[in-house]
Design an enzyme around this catalytic site. Structure first.
Site, PDB file in Angstrom:
ATOM      1  N   GLU A 116      -2.857  -2.472   5.706  1.00  0.00           N
ATOM      2  CA  GLU A 116      -2.361  -3.830   4.991  1.00  0.00           C
ATOM      3  C   GLU A 116      -1.380  -3.159   3.879  1.00  0.00           C
ATOM      4  O   GLU A 116      -1.734  -2.242   3.187  1.00  0.00           O
ATOM      5  CB  GLU A 116      -2.893  -4.660   4.709  1.00  0.00           C
ATOM      6  CG  GLU A 116      -3.965  -5.706   5.742  1.00  0.00           C
ATOM      7  CD  GLU A 116      -4.669  -6.786   5.272  1.00  0.00           C
ATOM      8  OE1 GLU A 116      -4.653  -7.703   6.024  1.00  0.00           O
ATOM      9  OE2 GLU A 116      -4.788  -6.937   4.041  1.00  0.00           O
ATOM     10  N   CYS A 132      -7.019 -14.468   1.232  1.00  0.00           N
ATOM     11  CA  CYS A 132      -6.433 -13.437   1.749  1.00  0.00           C
ATOM     12  C   CYS A 132      -6.096 -13.711   3.274  1.00  0.00           C
ATOM     13  O   CYS A 132      -6.624 -13.946   4.287  1.00  0.00           O
ATOM     14  CB  CYS A 132      -7.453 -12.293   1.829  1.00  0.00           C
ATOM     15  SG  CYS A 132      -8.894 -12.436   0.690  1.00  0.00           S
TER      16      CYS A 132
END
Length: 255
Positions: free
Chosen positions: A172, A95
């Protein structure tokens, strides 16, 4: 600039040569994330530091890679306890963020999102899989990645292991990438404490509350809302458009 608590050890300052001799602190200042609005329109760029400081850090693009082996097992990682944000939590394979100013270019235009190619997100994924897990780029052809969808979420870093947790978090626009590949691993100790391949049932057991494991908020969202059906239909998810939804941004209000 001093980013972390004074009692952080020298080891936890990430003083290694894994990122070209740059520490995690230095990369927080140097790396430029891609800023977007809630519809994923690009609005500029800013340092990782600016993007991740709370409250409500700047909305920026990210990606989450889910790498499966030929047995259909998912590769998980436990983020290193030395990580500035979300230390020691378990999460999906990799990630991170596509960055402004990279070569090859990691900035995807909305036309590239609309047609599902997202070469920038894939280039960033290949770069970070090598950096975090030591996977050679030649084992990760861009054509093997499948872009499924995007989710927009915001989460503060409130894990017990976090240093100055109130200061850090995520806001995000997360691009979800699936890939099946048999790879060699050489995890970067500044990034990863442990790796583990798991079946669906093994993941369910790991995520039971009484196991005491901490999980990243983005992984908990994806696991709760999407992962089970995608994983149960893995061949279709990897080889057809059945589970692709490039036109939707899933706005998630809770972690």
């Amino acid at each position: 600039m001093q980013l972390l608590a004074e009692d952080r050890t020298d080891h936890m300052r990430g003083a290694s040569t894994w990122a070209g001799g740059q520490s995690q602190d230095e990369l927080m200042l140097k790396d430029e994330c891609i800023l977007v609005d809630a519809d994923d329109n690009i609005t500029g760029h800013a340092s990782k530091l600016e993007c991740h400081k709370q409250p409500a850090g700047l909305l920026h693009r990210a990606f989450s890679v889910f790498l499966f082996d030929d047995q259909g097992r998912l590769l998980l990682q436990q983020r290193a306890r030395s990580k500035i944000t979300f230390p020691s939590v378990w999460t999906n394979t990799c990630c991170s963020h596509p960055l402004h100013g990279q070569t090859p270019d990691e900035v995807d235009q909305l036309s590239q999102v609309a047609d599902g190619t997202v070469p920038g997100a894939k280039a960033a994924a290949i770069r970070k899989l090598e950096h975090e897990l030591g996977i050679p780029a030649h084992q990760l052809p861009a054509s093997a990645f499948r872009f499924l969808t995007r989710l927009h979420y915001c989460a503060a870093d409130v894990q017990p292991a976090a240093t100055q947790s109130a200061l850090w978090g995520e806001h995000e626009m997360d691009y979800i990438l699936f890939i099946r590949a048999n790879v060699t691993l050489a995890p970067n100790p500044d990034e990863v404490d442990e790796v583990r391949y798991v079946t669906q049932e093994e993941l369910r057991q790991m995520m039971q509350p009484d196991n005491g494991l901490q999980w990243s908020p983005w992984f908990r969202i994806i696991a709760a809302r999407f992962l089970e059906r995608w994983w149960a239909d893995l061949d279709a998810a990897l080889n057809t458009d059945k589970h692709e939804d490039w036109g939707t941004v899933h706005h998630i209000n809770e972690a």
